[in-house]
Design an enzyme around this catalytic site. Sequence first.
Site, mmCIF file in Angstrom:
data_model
loop_
_atom_site.group_PDB
_atom_site.id
_atom_site.type_symbol
_atom_site.label_atom_id
_atom_site.label_comp_id
_atom_site.label_asym_id
_atom_site.label_seq_id
_atom_site.Cartn_x
_atom_site.Cartn_y
_atom_site.Cartn_z
ATOM 1 C CE LYS A 115 0.849 1.191 4.502
ATOM 2 N NZ LYS A 115 1.629 2.378 4.890
ATOM 3 C CG MET A 158 10.828 -6.914 6.219
ATOM 4 S SD MET A 158 11.447 -8.225 7.308
ATOM 5 C CE MET A 158 12.955 -8.693 6.460
ATOM 6 N N GLY A 159 10.461 -2.442 6.829
ATOM 7 C CA GLY A 159 10.769 -1.082 7.264
ATOM 8 C C GLY A 159 10.673 -0.075 6.145
ATOM 9 N N GLY A 160 9.803 -0.359 5.168
ATOM 10 C CA GLY A 160 9.684 0.528 4.015
ATOM 11 C C GLY A 160 8.425 1.374 3.992
ATOM 12 N N GLY A 161 7.508 1.136 4.923
ATOM 13 C CA GLY A 161 6.261 1.909 4.934
ATOM 14 C C GLY A 161 5.232 1.433 3.939
ATOM 15 C CG LEU A 162 6.349 -0.137 0.515
ATOM 16 C CD1 LEU A 162 7.307 -0.999 -0.302
ATOM 17 C CD2 LEU A 162 5.621 0.849 -0.395
ATOM 18 N N GLY A 174 4.036 -4.276 4.218
ATOM 19 C CA GLY A 174 4.267 -5.651 3.778
ATOM 20 C C GLY A 174 3.903 -6.704 4.807
ATOM 21 C CB SER A 185 0.032 -4.921 7.841
ATOM 22 O OG SER A 185 0.612 -4.341 8.989
ATOM 23 C CB SER A 186 0.097 -6.784 2.857
ATOM 24 O OG SER A 186 -0.620 -7.220 1.727
ATOM 25 C CG ASP A 195 -0.786 -0.091 8.299
ATOM 26 O OD1 ASP A 195 -1.525 0.842 8.674
ATOM 27 O OD2 ASP A 195 0.391 0.076 7.943
#
Length: 284
Positions: free
Chosen positions: A13, A97-101, A103, A105-106, A138
Amino acid sequence: MSGTLLHCPAPAKLNLFLHVTGRRADGYHLLQSAFQLIDRCDNLDFVSRDDGVIRRTNQIAGVPEDSDLIVRAARLLQSHTGSQYGADLTLHKILPMGGGLGGGSSDAATTLMALNHLWQCGLSRQELMELGLRLGADVPFFLFGRNAFAEGVGEILQEIETPDCWYVVIEPGVQIPTPAIFSSKDLTRDTKPVKMSVFPSAATNNWKNDLQTVAVTLFPQVDEVINWLKNFGDARMTGSGSCVFCAFFDENSANEVLKQVPDRWASWKAQAMKQHPMYHLVQT
């Protein structure tokens, strides 16, 4: 029970904006955001087991099995429903990981959707969202499965229409731990709430990421990427970082920018999605 679901996507996201509007007594931050699904995905394989054992079949660097959100999600669903089934879980990790995307949570949301289906638990989308909130703020969005205007801690969701476009996303090469951003004394927590009805028609400069100011101070690499990508459009950080994105209304424009990204950064393009690719698995 025997059942298999392979190549199940867990999409990333983007936060088209992210405002921090306050803080609850329990320490959780009150947010407003617009969540956009994109077609860059982790993929997961699920194989049901009759013996109740839940295990991850592959190693993920830096993520012990018992703390992995997919394992926690599977065990939470199992205990909540009293299911006697287990599963072998395989995670093919693409999102940083740690990218704010979103991942992790998805991945958790895809796990809940897939196993709810394979184990025939019969939970509704709303029930899965309430369960998912126990794993992270998220997770309910990915279970909601549509682009959304989010409020509360991120769990109050209303579907929104977002533009059909392509995004260039750049990874600055750092992982940003979310607590480091939210615990910063420099984080402003008093952005005036906006109404969903004015998104996205209001001027673009009204929409910002309140976490970005803190992130670029702590991680100058993020600031460097934002400044570079701003040469091509309205570049900003997603979530609590570290990835930076910029929207383009056709694929060719995105391709042209990708060609120019310095080699020191990982970069890719993704298309906006209207709906989670596994949306159909859950009965509303």
